[in-house]
Design a protein around this motif. Structure first.
Motif, mmCIF file in Angstrom:
data_model
loop_
_atom_site.group_PDB
_atom_site.id
_atom_site.type_symbol
_atom_site.label_atom_id
_atom_site.label_comp_id
_atom_site.label_asym_id
_atom_site.label_seq_id
_atom_site.Cartn_x
_atom_site.Cartn_y
_atom_site.Cartn_z
ATOM 1 N N LEU A 25 47.264 40.799 38.916
ATOM 2 C CA LEU A 25 46.673 41.893 39.700
ATOM 3 C C LEU A 25 47.022 41.777 41.181
ATOM 4 C CD1 LEU A 25 43.167 42.089 38.006
ATOM 5 C CD2 LEU A 25 45.023 43.770 37.833
ATOM 6 N N GLU A 26 47.011 40.565 41.702
ATOM 7 C CA GLU A 26 47.345 40.365 43.117
ATOM 8 C C GLU A 26 48.815 40.675 43.386
ATOM 9 O OE1 GLU A 26 45.239 39.931 45.591
ATOM 10 O OE2 GLU A 26 43.635 39.995 44.119
ATOM 11 N N PHE A 27 49.711 40.224 42.514
ATOM 12 C CA PHE A 27 51.132 40.568 42.668
ATOM 13 C C PHE A 27 51.325 42.079 42.611
ATOM 14 C CE2 PHE A 27 52.730 36.235 41.183
ATOM 15 C CZ PHE A 27 53.366 35.946 42.374
ATOM 16 N N TRP A 28 50.659 42.711 41.670
ATOM 17 C CA TRP A 28 50.775 44.160 41.489
ATOM 18 C C TRP A 28 50.295 44.890 42.734
ATOM 19 C CZ3 TRP A 28 47.581 47.202 37.316
ATOM 20 C CH2 TRP A 28 48.156 48.453 37.102
ATOM 21 N N GLN A 29 49.199 44.419 43.298
ATOM 22 C CA GLN A 29 48.625 45.072 44.480
ATOM 23 C C GLN A 29 49.570 45.021 45.674
ATOM 24 O OE1 GLN A 29 44.810 43.536 45.662
ATOM 25 N NE2 GLN A 29 44.393 45.295 46.936
ATOM 26 N N VAL A 30 50.366 43.962 45.794
ATOM 27 C CA VAL A 30 51.292 43.867 46.931
ATOM 28 C C VAL A 30 52.681 44.404 46.593
ATOM 29 C CG1 VAL A 30 50.048 41.955 48.005
ATOM 30 C CG2 VAL A 30 51.968 41.456 46.470
ATOM 31 N N GLY A 31 52.806 45.031 45.404
ATOM 32 C CA GLY A 31 54.058 45.677 45.042
ATOM 33 C C GLY A 31 55.082 44.786 44.378
ATOM 34 N N GLU A 32 54.699 43.597 43.996
ATOM 35 C CA GLU A 32 55.606 42.670 43.305
ATOM 36 C C GLU A 32 55.433 42.865 41.798
ATOM 37 O OE1 GLU A 32 57.856 40.634 44.626
ATOM 38 O OE2 GLU A 32 57.347 41.178 46.683
ATOM 39 N N ARG A 61 44.566 36.241 49.096
ATOM 40 C CA ARG A 61 44.122 36.174 47.703
ATOM 41 C C ARG A 61 45.280 35.765 46.805
ATOM 42 N NH1 ARG A 61 39.525 38.531 45.876
ATOM 43 N NH2 ARG A 61 40.618 39.337 44.051
ATOM 44 N N LEU A 62 46.479 36.196 47.144
ATOM 45 C CA LEU A 62 47.649 35.845 46.357
ATOM 46 C C LEU A 62 47.868 34.332 46.372
ATOM 47 C CD1 LEU A 62 49.967 36.915 44.643
ATOM 48 C CD2 LEU A 62 51.268 37.246 46.740
ATOM 49 N N ALA A 63 47.780 33.729 47.550
ATOM 50 C CA ALA A 63 47.940 32.269 47.656
ATOM 51 C C ALA A 63 46.844 31.552 46.873
ATOM 52 C CB ALA A 63 47.920 31.847 49.119
ATOM 53 N N MET A 64 45.626 32.067 46.944
ATOM 54 C CA MET A 64 44.518 31.454 46.241
ATOM 55 C C MET A 64 44.742 31.515 44.727
ATOM 56 S SD MET A 64 40.442 32.182 46.580
ATOM 57 C CE MET A 64 40.512 33.804 45.860
#
Length: 130
Positions: free
Chosen positions: A48-55, A25-28
């Protein structure tokens, strides 16, 4: 037969390319903002995607970009408040949550983030007892 082979190879290449683009999802989401950098929802989703992976630093930059495009987006301000909490920037998180509450007083999540930020601020200012 040659035309069929060329078509099959071409379709396989397109399928491979799309599988890679949608591998996460991050790449998308990164692809969306690359193609449409003026899209605030794309930046919000990327945050939201960055946040979810801890970035969290990258998440903050992405949500800030979303807010540059649409400063009145309550959800983006709420996302920003949550990210700031995770970064330990409680004063900034309180400010961001209060912006959301002023814009949309019925948004219950804003009060939860505000409570979390105030609790974090309170605990970070407590001095250990000797």
């Amino acid at each position: 037969a040659g035309a069929v082979l060329v078509t099959v190879v071409s379709l396989a290449a397109v399928a491979w390319s799309r599988c890679h683009a949608y591998s996460s999802r991050l790449a998308m989401c990164a692809g969306v903002v690359e193609k449409a950098p003026w899209n605030p929802r794309g930046w919000q989703t990327l945050a939201l995607e960055f946040w979810q992976v801890g970035e969290t630093e990258a998440a903050l930059k992405a949500v800030d970009r979303s807010l540059e495009i649409t400063p009145t987006a309550e959800v983006a301000h709420l996302t920003r408040a949550g990210i700031l909490c995770d970064l330990g920037r409680y004063d900034d998180a309180i400010d961001a949550a209060e912006i959301v509450i002023a814009m949309e007083p019925q948004l219950a999540d804003a009060y939860q983030v505000l409570k979390r930020a105030k609790a974090g601020l309170s605990s970070s200012h407590q001095q250990p007892l000797d």
